[in-house]
Design a protein around this motif. Structure first.
Motif, short mmCIF file in Angstrom:
data_model
loop_
_atom_site.label_atom_id
_atom_site.label_comp_id
_atom_site.label_asym_id
_atom_site.label_seq_id
_atom_site.Cartn_x
_atom_site.Cartn_y
_atom_site.Cartn_z
N ASP A 20 0.74 -1.29 0.19
CA ASP A 20 -0.06 0.07 0.01
C ASP A 20 0.82 1.33 0.00
N ASN A 21 1.79 1.33 0.82
CA ASN A 21 2.75 2.33 1.08
C ASN A 21 3.55 2.65 -0.56
N PHE A 22 4.11 1.41 -0.96
CA PHE A 22 4.68 1.66 -2.33
C PHE A 22 3.78 2.29 -3.38
N HIS A 23 2.62 1.70 -3.42
CA HIS A 23 1.61 2.24 -4.40
C HIS A 23 1.22 3.62 -4.10
N ASP A 24 1.28 4.21 -2.72
CA ASP A 24 1.00 5.53 -2.76
C ASP A 24 2.00 6.56 -3.09
N THR A 25 3.20 6.03 -2.74
CA THR A 25 4.53 6.96 -2.99
C THR A 25 5.17 6.66 -4.21
N LYS A 26 4.98 5.57 -5.14
CA LYS A 26 5.75 5.30 -6.23
C LYS A 26 6.08 6.43 -7.37
N GLY A 27 4.71 7.08 -7.50
CA GLY A 27 4.72 8.24 -8.32
C GLY A 27 5.45 9.41 -7.98
N ASP A 28 5.54 9.68 -6.65
CA ASP A 28 6.38 10.72 -6.27
C ASP A 28 7.75 10.34 -6.22
N ILE A 29 8.24 8.88 -6.17
CA ILE A 29 9.65 8.59 -6.09
C ILE A 29 10.05 8.91 -7.68
N ARG A 30 9.21 8.15 -8.50
CA ARG A 30 9.56 8.27 -9.89
C ARG A 30 9.95 9.67 -10.47
N ALA A 31 8.79 10.38 -9.92
CA ALA A 31 8.95 12.13 -10.64
C ALA A 31 10.28 12.82 -9.57
N PHE A 32 10.76 12.26 -8.57
CA PHE A 32 11.94 12.96 -8.03
C PHE A 32 12.79 13.38 -9.00
N GLU A 33 13.42 14.56 -8.83
CA GLU A 33 14.46 14.99 -9.80
C GLU A 33 15.70 14.05 -9.66
N GLY A 34 15.95 13.46 -11.05
CA GLY A 34 17.11 12.49 -11.30
C GLY A 34 16.56 11.25 -11.31
N CYS A 35 15.42 10.71 -11.00
CA CYS A 35 15.03 9.46 -11.08
C CYS A 35 14.41 9.35 -12.44
N SER A 36 15.14 8.34 -13.20
CA SER A 36 14.32 8.10 -14.47
C SER A 36 13.67 6.67 -14.66
N LYS A 72 12.30 10.61 3.94
CA LYS A 72 12.03 10.66 5.41
C LYS A 72 10.60 9.97 5.59
N LYS A 73 9.70 10.28 4.81
CA LYS A 73 8.27 9.88 4.84
C LYS A 73 8.23 8.14 4.78
N VAL A 74 8.71 8.12 3.28
CA VAL A 74 8.78 6.67 2.91
C VAL A 74 9.25 5.75 3.90
N LYS A 79 10.37 1.14 7.56
CA LYS A 79 11.15 0.54 8.57
C LYS A 79 10.70 -0.36 9.78
N PRO A 80 9.55 0.04 10.34
CA PRO A 80 9.01 -0.96 11.18
C PRO A 80 8.27 -2.09 10.76
N LEU A 81 8.26 -2.12 9.47
CA LEU A 81 7.72 -3.39 8.84
C LEU A 81 8.60 -4.40 8.54
N PHE A 82 9.90 -4.24 8.58
CA PHE A 82 11.00 -5.01 8.08
C PHE A 82 11.04 -6.19 9.03
N SER A 83 11.36 -7.50 8.53
CA SER A 83 11.65 -8.45 9.13
C SER A 83 13.21 -8.85 9.21
N ILE A 84 13.78 -8.46 8.18
CA ILE A 84 15.47 -8.41 8.10
C ILE A 84 15.96 -7.06 7.98
N ARG A 85 17.28 -6.88 8.08
CA ARG A 85 17.75 -5.71 7.78
C ARG A 85 17.88 -5.53 6.22
N PRO A 86 17.70 -4.38 5.86
CA PRO A 86 17.50 -4.33 4.36
C PRO A 86 19.17 -3.93 3.86
N GLU A 87 19.08 -4.40 2.67
CA GLU A 87 20.34 -4.11 2.05
C GLU A 87 20.16 -3.37 0.88
#
Length: 98
Positions: A20-36, A72-74, A79-87
């Motif tokens: 759900d969070n990815f769906h809500d924020t993917k457009g903003d991430i993709r539109a961030f300056e420098g992300c293609s 920071k928002k994403v 972060k609280p949802l992780f079961s393993i340390r992200p890499e």
């Protein structure tokens, strides 16, 4: 160009919240300056493991994103949802065959 690969593992009960969070924020991430480019992958053998794959024009653009309020928002939601340390890996694309 920088290719950023991030591996994340989630507790089974948190997968829907992550998606759900990815769906809500993917457009903003993709539109961030420098992300293609932005993709989300799911591991075939372990469905609680996901990967994001993104292209950034430069290391500076990626760092601007990582220091942004959007990141920071994403991250604060994920972060609280992780079961393993992200890499994470920043890699340079050498060649593409199509």
């Amino acid at each position: 160009m920088i290719v950023r690969i991030v591996k994340m593992g989630f507790y089974k009960q948190n997968i829907d919240a992550f998606l759900d969070n990815f769906h809500d924020t993917k457009g903003d991430i993709r539109a961030f300056e420098g992300c293609s480019y932005l993709e989300l992958y799911r591991d075939k053998t372990n469905p609680s493991v996901f990967f994001t794959y993104s292209y950034w024009e430069s290391e500076e653009h990626l760092e601007q994103y990582r220091k942004s309020e959007l990141f920071k928002k994403v991250w604060s939601r994920v972060k609280p949802l992780f079961s393993i340390r992200p890499e994470a890996w920043s890699v340079e694309k050498i060649e593409t065959l199509k």
